[in-house]
Scaffold this motif. Structure first.
Motif, mmCIF file in Angstrom:
data_model
loop_
_atom_site.group_PDB
_atom_site.id
_atom_site.type_symbol
_atom_site.label_atom_id
_atom_site.label_comp_id
_atom_site.label_asym_id
_atom_site.label_seq_id
_atom_site.Cartn_x
_atom_site.Cartn_y
_atom_site.Cartn_z
ATOM 1 N N ASP A 46 0.852 -1.188 0.000
ATOM 2 C CA ASP A 46 0.000 0.000 0.000
ATOM 3 C C ASP A 46 0.886 1.235 0.000
ATOM 4 O OD1 ASP A 46 -1.784 2.069 0.479
ATOM 5 O OD2 ASP A 46 -3.039 0.870 1.806
ATOM 6 N N THR A 47 0.930 1.944 -1.108
ATOM 7 C CA THR A 47 1.799 3.117 -1.220
ATOM 8 C C THR A 47 1.331 4.268 -0.342
ATOM 9 O OG1 THR A 47 0.532 3.820 -3.167
ATOM 10 C CG2 THR A 47 2.532 2.529 -3.558
ATOM 11 N N ARG A 48 0.067 4.235 0.086
ATOM 12 C CA ARG A 48 -0.419 5.292 0.975
ATOM 13 C C ARG A 48 0.131 5.114 2.378
ATOM 14 N NH1 ARG A 48 -6.647 4.247 0.434
ATOM 15 N NH2 ARG A 48 -5.765 2.231 1.077
ATOM 16 N N ARG A 49 0.310 3.869 2.790
ATOM 17 C CA ARG A 49 0.799 3.571 4.140
ATOM 18 C C ARG A 49 2.270 3.171 4.152
ATOM 19 N NH1 ARG A 49 -3.824 -0.439 6.466
ATOM 20 N NH2 ARG A 49 -2.357 -0.437 8.228
ATOM 21 N N ILE A 50 2.840 3.002 2.972
ATOM 22 C CA ILE A 50 4.244 2.584 2.807
ATOM 23 C C ILE A 50 4.506 1.285 3.562
ATOM 24 C CG2 ILE A 50 6.636 3.385 2.724
ATOM 25 C CD1 ILE A 50 4.717 5.198 1.295
ATOM 26 N N GLU A 51 3.588 0.345 3.390
ATOM 27 C CA GLU A 51 3.765 -0.972 4.004
ATOM 28 C C GLU A 51 2.875 -1.985 3.289
ATOM 29 O OE1 GLU A 51 2.525 -0.830 8.051
ATOM 30 O OE2 GLU A 51 0.434 -0.421 7.577
ATOM 31 N N THR A 52 3.174 -3.253 3.520
ATOM 32 C CA THR A 52 2.366 -4.327 2.940
ATOM 33 C C THR A 52 1.177 -4.613 3.841
ATOM 34 O OG1 THR A 52 4.289 -5.322 1.868
ATOM 35 C CG2 THR A 52 2.363 -6.730 2.201
ATOM 36 N N VAL A 53 -0.006 -4.642 3.254
ATOM 37 C CA VAL A 53 -1.219 -4.982 4.008
ATOM 38 C C VAL A 53 -1.660 -6.373 3.576
ATOM 39 C CG1 VAL A 53 -1.921 -2.586 4.334
ATOM 40 C CG2 VAL A 53 -2.663 -3.811 2.285
ATOM 41 N N THR A 54 -2.299 -7.092 4.492
ATOM 42 C CA THR A 54 -2.632 -8.490 4.216
ATOM 43 C C THR A 54 -4.138 -8.735 4.316
ATOM 44 O OG1 THR A 54 -2.347 -9.097 6.551
ATOM 45 C CG2 THR A 54 -0.397 -9.232 5.133
ATOM 46 N N GLY A 55 -4.561 -9.862 3.742
ATOM 47 C CA GLY A 55 -5.956 -10.281 3.840
ATOM 48 C C GLY A 55 -6.942 -9.327 3.189
ATOM 49 N N ARG A 56 -6.541 -8.694 2.104
ATOM 50 C CA ARG A 56 -7.401 -7.697 1.452
ATOM 51 C C ARG A 56 -7.962 -8.236 0.136
ATOM 52 N NH1 ARG A 56 -6.250 -2.852 4.159
ATOM 53 N NH2 ARG A 56 -5.439 -3.549 6.185
ATOM 54 N N PRO A 57 -9.162 -7.768 -0.261
ATOM 55 C CA PRO A 57 -9.716 -8.172 -1.566
ATOM 56 C C PRO A 57 -8.844 -7.670 -2.716
ATOM 57 C CG PRO A 57 -11.421 -7.234 -0.160
ATOM 58 C CD PRO A 57 -10.112 -6.939 0.511
ATOM 59 N N LEU A 58 -8.664 -8.521 -3.706
ATOM 60 C CA LEU A 58 -7.895 -8.169 -4.896
ATOM 61 C C LEU A 58 -8.715 -8.519 -6.137
ATOM 62 C CD1 LEU A 58 -4.374 -9.544 -3.884
ATOM 63 C CD2 LEU A 58 -4.998 -7.133 -4.128
ATOM 64 N N THR A 59 -8.549 -7.730 -7.179
ATOM 65 C CA THR A 59 -9.277 -7.936 -8.438
ATOM 66 C C THR A 59 -8.328 -7.780 -9.617
ATOM 67 O OG1 THR A 59 -11.328 -7.053 -7.488
ATOM 68 C CG2 THR A 59 -11.189 -7.149 -9.886
ATOM 69 N N ILE A 60 -8.377 -8.742 -10.527
ATOM 70 C CA ILE A 60 -7.662 -8.611 -11.798
ATOM 71 C C ILE A 60 -8.718 -8.490 -12.897
ATOM 72 C CG2 ILE A 60 -6.112 -9.688 -13.457
ATOM 73 C CD1 ILE A 60 -4.751 -11.137 -11.205
ATOM 74 N N THR A 61 -8.593 -7.461 -13.695
ATOM 75 C CA THR A 61 -9.537 -7.215 -14.788
ATOM 76 C C THR A 61 -8.782 -7.242 -16.106
ATOM 77 O OG1 THR A 61 -10.833 -5.786 -13.323
ATOM 78 C CG2 THR A 61 -11.295 -5.662 -15.688
ATOM 79 N N ARG A 62 -9.258 -8.068 -17.022
ATOM 80 C CA ARG A 62 -8.598 -8.180 -18.325
ATOM 81 C C ARG A 62 -9.605 -7.895 -19.434
ATOM 82 N NH1 ARG A 62 -5.592 -13.379 -18.645
ATOM 83 N NH2 ARG A 62 -3.901 -12.119 -17.778
#
Length: 322
Positions: A55-71
């Motif tokens: 997360d570039t807003r927090r400058i750290e890696t966040v875990t257990g978050r929803p992710l989406t890939i759109t093609r």
């Protein structure tokens, strides 16, 4: 007395012969030429799941978050017609909840734009038409027609190379059966990125050319056997940063055990595969069989009428001569 055939018998006989000739042509000539990759495609596939990202807003890696890939895949019809190849433009974005909708690609965690060019019959990459990057392998957005129960070389765009996917049996997606192929990607260096030294455990250096490493926990594709269309896909991408020369992961950029087609995407892909199969079955089985049966009946009827009419006229001529 000269015999004359009735018009109906000649029409039936001619129609029957035409249909009998047409039947094998449909199988041997028309159907194989229908097995070509379409050029006027416009499809959207969506993967969802949970995982970690930087997360570039927090400058750290966040875990257990929803992710989406759109093609989004769109065919360049003009270039396809001009080249005789299938030219597809492919936009892929990876998003967290706060970067959706995917249409705003400048906010995405990752966004790539590719041009995929293939031979329309074999599905093999063709290096023309401003292809970018240079692809390899046998499968990417689809498999070749008439998929076999054997390993295939699948192009992994993040790796920049092919991955061997092995046949793993049959699987059912939304009530539709296809062939299942699986594989994985071991950690491999894919590039470098200039980052603050503290991110990769070197706080004394303001800037470090960190190494980008990529792996994939698992790739699973379910493919329609006749058309090669992918009706379900699941991947497990992992991207990390390492300090130069280090074997230790310092920062997780993206990591998910499983991102999979949404049910809506599965249904859409199954509908497309079903429609393609109906068209090929019509040209390769239904229409030839129907033409053969109708041709046989029409020709037989024509012969019967022709022979019956000739005998009737002969009898009438005999009676008239007595």
């Amino acid at each position: 007395m000269r015999r004359t055939a009735s018009p109906l018998s000649l029409i039936l006989l001619g129609t029957g012969v035409f249909l009998l000739v047409l039947a094998p042509l449909l199988v041997q000539y028309v159907q194989p030429r229908a097995k070509v990759t379409p050029i006027d495609v416009d499809t959207l596939t969506v993967f969802t799941g949970t995982g970690s990202y930087f997360d570039t807003r927090r400058i750290e890696t966040v875990t257990g978050r929803p992710l989406t890939i759109t093609r989004q895949v769109r065919g360049d019809v003009a270039d396809s017609v001009r080249s005789g190849r299938a030219v597809w433009d492919v936009s892929t974005s990876v998003d967290a909840e706060h970067t959706l909708p995917a249409a705003a690609t400048h906010d995405s965690l990752q966004w790539t734009l590719e041009r995929w060019v293939t031979d329309r019959r074999t599905n093999e990459p063709v290096h023309c038409c401003q292809e970018s990057p240079a692809f390899d392998g046998e499968a990417y957005l689809k498999f070749p027609f008439d998929v076999q129960q054997r390993p295939y070389r699948w192009w992994d765009g993040t790796l920049g190379s092919t991955v061997t996917l092995r046949f793993a049996g049959r699987a059912t997606v939304q009530g539709y059966e296809g062939y299942r192929f699986t594989g994985r990607v071991e950690p491999a260096r894919t590039g470098t990125r200039l980052v603050p030294g503290r991110l990769v455990g070197q706080p004394g250096r303001p800037q470090v050319l960190a190494e980008e490493w990529y792996s994939n926990h698992g790739i699973e594709l379910v493919v329609d056997r006749r058309t090669g269309r992918i009706v379900n896909a699941a991947i497990g991408p992992r991207k990390v940063l390492r300090a130069p020369g280090s074997a230790k992961d310092a920062v997780v950029l993206l990591d998910s055990r499983r991102l999979e087609f949404t049910p809506a995407t599965q249904r859409a892909q199954v509908a497309l595969a079903s429609a393609d199969n109906r068209r090929l079955r019509l040209l390769g089985r239904t229409a030839p069989l129907g033409a053969a049966v109708a041709g046989t009946l029409a020709a037989a009827a024509g012969v019967v009428l022709l022979a019956g009419g000739g005998r009737g006229r002969a009898r009438r001529a005999g009676r008239a001569g007595r």
